[in-house]
Structure formats: structure tokens, C-alpha cells
Design a protein around this motif. Structure first.
Motif, PDB file in Angstrom:
ATOM      1  N   ILE A 197     -97.118  42.798 -82.663  1.00  0.00           N
ATOM      2  CA  ILE A 197     -98.279  42.569 -81.978  1.00  0.00           C
ATOM      3  C   ILE A 197     -99.230  41.159 -82.568  1.00  0.00           C
ATOM      4  O   ILE A 197     -99.639  40.307 -81.946  1.00  0.00           O
ATOM      5  CB  ILE A 197     -99.313  43.657 -81.669  1.00  0.00           C
ATOM      6  CG1 ILE A 197     -98.632  44.782 -80.662  1.00  0.00           C
ATOM      7  CG2 ILE A 197    -100.599  43.255 -81.091  1.00  0.00           C
ATOM      8  CD1 ILE A 197     -99.440  45.987 -80.389  1.00  0.00           C
ATOM      9  N   ALA A 198     -99.197  41.422 -84.153  1.00  0.00           N
ATOM     10  CA  ALA A 198     -99.827  40.293 -84.858  1.00  0.00           C
ATOM     11  C   ALA A 198     -99.244  39.267 -84.364  1.00  0.00           C
ATOM     12  O   ALA A 198     -99.770  38.089 -84.514  1.00  0.00           O
ATOM     13  CB  ALA A 198     -99.807  40.739 -86.359  1.00  0.00           C
ATOM     14  N   LEU A 199     -97.826  39.098 -84.579  1.00  0.00           N
ATOM     15  CA  LEU A 199     -97.104  37.843 -84.346  1.00  0.00           C
ATOM     16  C   LEU A 199     -97.364  37.099 -83.038  1.00  0.00           C
ATOM     17  O   LEU A 199     -97.591  35.978 -82.838  1.00  0.00           O
ATOM     18  CB  LEU A 199     -95.651  37.876 -84.545  1.00  0.00           C
ATOM     19  CG  LEU A 199     -95.385  38.273 -86.066  1.00  0.00           C
ATOM     20  CD1 LEU A 199     -93.807  38.614 -86.207  1.00  0.00           C
ATOM     21  CD2 LEU A 199     -95.860  37.184 -87.061  1.00  0.00           C
ATOM     22  N   GLY A 200     -97.690  38.066 -81.858  1.00  0.00           N
ATOM     23  CA  GLY A 200     -97.774  37.620 -80.652  1.00  0.00           C
ATOM     24  C   GLY A 200     -99.373  36.906 -80.461  1.00  0.00           C
ATOM     25  O   GLY A 200     -99.478  36.158 -79.895  1.00  0.00           O
ATOM     26  N   ARG A 223     -90.361  43.605 -78.413  1.00  0.00           N
ATOM     27  CA  ARG A 223     -90.393  42.461 -77.554  1.00  0.00           C
ATOM     28  C   ARG A 223     -91.729  42.834 -76.843  1.00  0.00           C
ATOM     29  O   ARG A 223     -92.633  41.837 -76.643  1.00  0.00           O
ATOM     30  CB  ARG A 223     -89.410  42.365 -76.741  1.00  0.00           C
ATOM     31  CG  ARG A 223     -88.299  41.555 -77.348  1.00  0.00           C
ATOM     32  CD  ARG A 223     -87.349  41.041 -76.612  1.00  0.00           C
ATOM     33  NE  ARG A 223     -86.714  42.180 -75.840  1.00  0.00           N
ATOM     34  CZ  ARG A 223     -85.427  42.948 -76.157  1.00  0.00           C
ATOM     35  NH1 ARG A 223     -85.084  42.637 -77.406  1.00  0.00           N
ATOM     36  NH2 ARG A 223     -84.823  43.644 -75.306  1.00  0.00           N
ATOM     37  N   THR A 224     -92.111  44.052 -76.180  1.00  0.00           N
ATOM     38  CA  THR A 224     -93.089  44.146 -75.478  1.00  0.00           C
ATOM     39  C   THR A 224     -94.534  44.314 -76.270  1.00  0.00           C
ATOM     40  O   THR A 224     -95.443  43.840 -75.810  1.00  0.00           O
ATOM     41  CB  THR A 224     -92.992  45.937 -74.988  1.00  0.00           C
ATOM     42  OG1 THR A 224     -91.775  45.766 -74.282  1.00  0.00           O
ATOM     43  CG2 THR A 224     -94.210  46.374 -74.040  1.00  0.00           C
ATOM     44  N   ALA A 225     -94.347  44.734 -77.378  1.00  0.00           N
ATOM     45  CA  ALA A 225     -95.561  44.611 -78.520  1.00  0.00           C
ATOM     46  C   ALA A 225     -96.125  43.102 -78.818  1.00  0.00           C
ATOM     47  O   ALA A 225     -97.240  42.923 -78.507  1.00  0.00           O
ATOM     48  CB  ALA A 225     -95.103  45.274 -79.839  1.00  0.00           C
ATOM     49  N   PHE A 226     -94.924  42.362 -78.734  1.00  0.00           N
ATOM     50  CA  PHE A 226     -95.165  40.848 -79.227  1.00  0.00           C
ATOM     51  C   PHE A 226     -95.989  40.290 -77.718  1.00  0.00           C
ATOM     52  O   PHE A 226     -97.023  39.519 -78.014  1.00  0.00           O
ATOM     53  CB  PHE A 226     -93.888  40.089 -79.352  1.00  0.00           C
ATOM     54  CG  PHE A 226     -94.060  38.565 -79.398  1.00  0.00           C
ATOM     55  CD1 PHE A 226     -94.322  38.076 -80.628  1.00  0.00           C
ATOM     56  CD2 PHE A 226     -93.951  37.848 -78.240  1.00  0.00           C
ATOM     57  CE1 PHE A 226     -94.659  36.813 -81.004  1.00  0.00           C
ATOM     58  CE2 PHE A 226     -93.892  36.615 -78.683  1.00  0.00           C
ATOM     59  CZ  PHE A 226     -94.276  35.908 -79.826  1.00  0.00           C
ATOM     60  N   GLY A 227     -95.485  40.718 -76.626  1.00  0.00           N
ATOM     61  CA  GLY A 227     -95.992  40.082 -75.358  1.00  0.00           C
ATOM     62  C   GLY A 227     -97.467  40.919 -75.227  1.00  0.00           C
ATOM     63  O   GLY A 227     -98.325  39.985 -74.683  1.00  0.00           O
ATOM     64  N   ARG A 228     -97.571  42.098 -75.713  1.00  0.00           N
ATOM     65  CA  ARG A 228     -99.041  42.476 -75.599  1.00  0.00           C
ATOM     66  C   ARG A 228     -99.963  41.778 -76.713  1.00  0.00           C
ATOM     67  O   ARG A 228    -101.225  41.520 -76.277  1.00  0.00           O
ATOM     68  CB  ARG A 228     -99.037  44.137 -76.002  1.00  0.00           C
ATOM     69  CG  ARG A 228     -98.637  44.906 -74.862  1.00  0.00           C
ATOM     70  CD  ARG A 228     -98.276  46.480 -75.475  1.00  0.00           C
ATOM     71  NE  ARG A 228     -99.734  46.876 -75.697  1.00  0.00           N
ATOM     72  CZ  ARG A 228     -99.813  47.947 -76.592  1.00  0.00           C
ATOM     73  NH1 ARG A 228     -98.889  48.452 -77.333  1.00  0.00           N
ATOM     74  NH2 ARG A 228    -101.140  48.202 -77.023  1.00  0.00           N
TER      75      ARG A 228
END
Length: 196
Positions: free
Chosen positions: A33-36, A102-107
Motif C-alpha cells: 500500500i505504501a508503494l502504491g 497487487r490489490t494492496a498496491f492498487g488500494r
């Protein structure tokens, strides 16, 4: 950097999302999530410094649509936190599969793209402190510095809140914290969506 750092470290929806995920989930999800958030921040910074922000500012309907979408997303996050307060106390998942990362990155990306604090900073403060007459190299350096500072801050939050001691404390306080933060997000979201 002097303009960006106070805006980055002031708690907002991104901070809440990263800290909550780190304290209740896995470190990998929180880092994703942080990287997103960082990726979206870099995109917003690039859009602002290379002039597309001024183009969007001249057309009123995208700004209104963005405000309503941002407000709706914040309210949705708040409702989810309230719902989570009802189901607190479930065990933390031991690992995070790649699809969930991947879902966390998108969030994280969605959180920052719909974050009114980020929109305000990149749309006004950054464009005011970095005039269009600056050379392209200076603009690129500004975007790179923002990405580095954002990475350092948001990854630090993910790592700090995913520590075992923080997770134990958060598990005890989670229902009350979810209700308070959820209420704040719902109020902010509705206010943002309805305020012209």
C-alpha cells in the motif's frame, strides 16, 4: 522539499490506510500500500510540475468530479472501518499472496489519487512553488525528491505499525480506533463531496 515534507507527514487518509493495514494485517500488505501511495504521489507531482494541473484547473467539471469521487472514497473507507470494528479480534493472516499484494498496491494508488490533501498540495502549493519557467531538469529533480521523501515516510509508517508491539497494542484498541477514524473519514468525505 520544505513545502512537501509537512504535507507528507500530516496524518490523512493515506496514513490511516497504511497504519491500519500494518497494525491489523501483514507487513507485506502495508508495504505494498505504501508503494502504491508513493507511485500515485510521483504521478501527481509529475502532472502538477509539467503543467497538466493548470490545464485541468481551467476546466471546472473534472475538478467537481474529482471532488465527488474523493469524498465518496473517503466515506467508503470510513464505513469499512466501522464495519471492521464489528469484526475485530480475528487472527491476523500469516502471509500475503502475490495477488493480494497487487490489490494492496492498487488500494494505495487509489487512496492517494483520491486524497483531497494530495490534490490540494500538488494542484496548488507545488505548482505555486515551482513556476512553469523552471527548466525540465529542475522539475524532474523536484518529482524525484518528492518520491524519495514519500518513500521514506510511508515505508517507515508501514514498518513501524507492523511491528509486533504495535500490532498487540492496536489489537486491544482497534474497535474504538476504527470507529473514531471511520467517523472522521465519513464526515470528511461527505463534506468534500458536498462542498463546491
Amino acid at each position: 522539499m520544505l513545502a512537501y515534507l509537512p504535507a507528507a507527514v500530516t496524518p490523512g487518509p493515506n496514513f490511516v490506510l497504511i497504519a491500519h493495514t500494518a497494525a491489523t494485517g501483514t507487513r507485506r500488505s502495508a508495504v505494498a500500500i505504501a508503494l502504491g501511495v508513493v507511485a500515485a504521489g510521483g504521478l501527481l507531482a509529475a502532472v502538477a510540475v509539467f503543467g497538466l494541473g493548470n490545464l485541468l484547473a481551467r476546466t471546472p467539471w473534472p475538478a467537481t468530479a474529482l471532488r465527488v469521487v474523493c469524498g465518496g472514497y473517503l466515506a467508503w473507507l470510513g464505513v469499512r472501518l466501522w464495519w471492521r470494528a464489528r469484526t475485530s479480534g480475528k487472527p491476523v493472516e500469516p502471509s500475503t499472496p502475490p495477488a493480494r499484494r497487487r490489490t494492496a498496491f492498487g488500494r494505495g494508488v487509489l487512496s492517494n489519487l483520491t486524497n483531497p490533501k494530495a490534490a490540494a498540495f500538488f494542484g496548488s502549493v507545488l505548482t505555486a512553488t515551482l513556476p512553469p519557467t523552471e527548466p525540465t531538469a529542475v522539475k524532474a529533480a523536484a518529482v524525484a525528491l518528492i518520491v524519495v521523501a514519500s518513500s521514506a515516510w510511508h515505508l517507515s509508517v508501514a514498518l513501524l505499525f507492523s511491528s509486533p508491539a504495535t500490532q498487540r497494542w492496536y489489537a486491544r484498541a482497534e474497535p474504538a480506533l476504527n470507529r473514531v477514524v471511520g467517523t472522521v473519514l465519513v464526515v470528511l468525505g461527505i463534506t468534500l463531496a458536498l462542498t463546491p
